[in-house]
Design an enzyme around this catalytic site. Structure first.
Site, mmCIF file in Angstrom:
data_model
loop_
_atom_site.group_PDB
_atom_site.id
_atom_site.type_symbol
_atom_site.label_atom_id
_atom_site.label_comp_id
_atom_site.label_asym_id
_atom_site.label_seq_id
_atom_site.Cartn_x
_atom_site.Cartn_y
_atom_site.Cartn_z
ATOM 1 C CG ASN A 187 21.020 7.219 34.994
ATOM 2 O OD1 ASN A 187 20.495 8.333 34.928
ATOM 3 N ND2 ASN A 187 22.142 6.924 34.359
ATOM 4 C CE LYS A 229 21.127 5.694 31.063
ATOM 5 N NZ LYS A 229 21.700 4.767 30.097
ATOM 6 C CG HIS A 240 26.330 7.057 33.115
ATOM 7 N ND1 HIS A 240 26.292 6.881 31.755
ATOM 8 C CD2 HIS A 240 25.485 6.134 33.641
ATOM 9 C CE1 HIS A 240 25.446 5.895 31.469
ATOM 10 N NE2 HIS A 240 24.939 5.426 32.607
ATOM 11 C CD GLU A 266 24.173 7.067 28.814
ATOM 12 O OE1 GLU A 266 23.557 7.859 29.555
ATOM 13 O OE2 GLU A 266 23.769 5.909 28.583
ATOM 14 C CD GLU A 316 25.807 1.985 34.509
ATOM 15 O OE1 GLU A 316 24.668 1.693 34.860
ATOM 16 O OE2 GLU A 316 26.072 3.003 33.833
ATOM 17 N N GLY A 360 21.829 0.031 27.295
ATOM 18 C CA GLY A 360 20.808 0.385 26.301
ATOM 19 C C GLY A 360 20.820 -0.502 25.074
ATOM 20 C CB SER A 381 20.531 -4.527 29.184
ATOM 21 O OG SER A 381 20.830 -3.656 28.098
HETATM 22 P P1 13P Z 1 20.087 0.551 30.530
HETATM 23 O O1 13P Z 1 19.485 -0.141 31.735
HETATM 24 O O2 13P Z 1 19.064 1.285 29.718
HETATM 25 O O3 13P Z 1 20.939 -0.379 29.733
HETATM 26 O O4 13P Z 1 21.056 1.698 31.092
HETATM 27 C C1 13P Z 1 21.986 1.368 32.064
HETATM 28 C C2 13P Z 1 22.590 2.612 32.587
HETATM 29 O O5 13P Z 1 23.310 3.299 31.890
HETATM 30 C C3 13P Z 1 22.273 3.003 33.958
HETATM 31 O O6 13P Z 1 23.070 4.047 34.396
#
Ligand code: 13P
Length: 249
Positions: A9, A11, A95, A97, A167, A173, A213
């Site tokens: 992803n 982003k 997601h 976010e 997740e 992150g 992560s």
């Molecule tokens: P990270 O791998 O940067 O923690 O992000 C995970 C994520 O949100 C994947 O959709």
């Protein structure tokens, strides 16, 4: 045997030239991998050029969101049909976010999931608890609600086409990964709940990805768990070397 999925992803990262550079490198480093699905999910802007670049490669294309209406006056939105037309096979839905910053709810997750399925896309539906929910011992309750409402009213056939990504919000992150045992506990719970919703056979075939992560040095122990069928990778998917290492866990 469930076919693993390693999805990146991206982003809101990567211009067109940066996107192309990344996939050209991935094409080279992943060309010999045939026993798992490798999915890249660039921003909308880059989908068309990446689709062209990965034709005849092992890489598959996914989007990061979609709107549930077929078409219409919805400024700034993108439909499932448009994603299928550009060459997407997958789409990330719900997601954290999007839930946190853009008002995504279980109800809109459900609408998007149905729209994706109707267009022949494989939805990667994200669930996961926040840190405060985990600390209040509410992780399972939250995930059960997200599944029940977000995946409501699917046919058994549709339920067999879903992918779920667990997740935990506190692991995204942050460099904090859920331990393989912590993740497995939730993945097992998700499979049990899916079985109650859509039957044992759909649950046995359900692919459940872990995200939060995931890095080259922790992917192997996560993938060794019985109910972890893949990874949804954020930060480490932006670097070809790291993502290729994760793909080849
Ligand atoms: P990270 O791998 O940067 O923690 O992000 C995970 C994520 O949100 C994947 O959709």
């Amino acid at each position: 045997m469930r076919r693993p999925i390693i999805a990146g992803n991206w982003k809101m990262y990567k211009t067109l030239s940066e996107s192309l550079e990344l996939v050209e490198n991935l094409k080279l480093s992943c060309s010999s991998v045939s026993d798992r699905d490798i999915v890249v999910c660039p921003p909308f802007m880059a989908l068309a050029v990446v689709a062209q670049a990965i034709k005849k490669s092992v890489l598959k294309l996914g989007a990061q969101n979609l709107h549930w209406e077929k078409e219409g006056a919805f400024t700034g939105e993108v439909s499932a049909k448009m994603l299928a037309d550009v060459g997407c096979a997958f789409v990330i839905i719900g997601h954290s976010e999007r839930r946190q910053y853009f008002g995504e709810t279980d109800d809109t997750v459900n609408k998007r999931t149905k729209a994706a399925l109707a267009a022949g896309l494989t939805p990667i539906v994200c669930v996961g608890e926040t840190l405060s929910e985990r600390e209040a011992n509410r992780a399972f309750e939250v995930i059960e609600r997200q599944m029940k409402n977000g995946l409501a009213n699917l046919s058994v056939e549709e339920s067999q086409k879903i992918v779920i990504a667990y997740e935990p919000v506190w692991a995204i992150g942050t460099g904090k990964t859920a331990s393989p045992e912590q993740a497995e506990e939730v993945h097992r719970f998700i499979r049990e709940k899916f079985s109650a919703l859509y039957g044992a056979s759909a649950a046995a075939g359900l692919r459940i990805l872990y995200g939060g992560s995931v890095k080259p040095d922790n992917v192997k122990s996560l993938m060794a768990q019985g109910d972890i069928d893949g990874a949804l990778v954020g930060g480490a998917s932006l670097k070809a070397d790291d993502f290729a290492k994760i793909v080849k866990y």
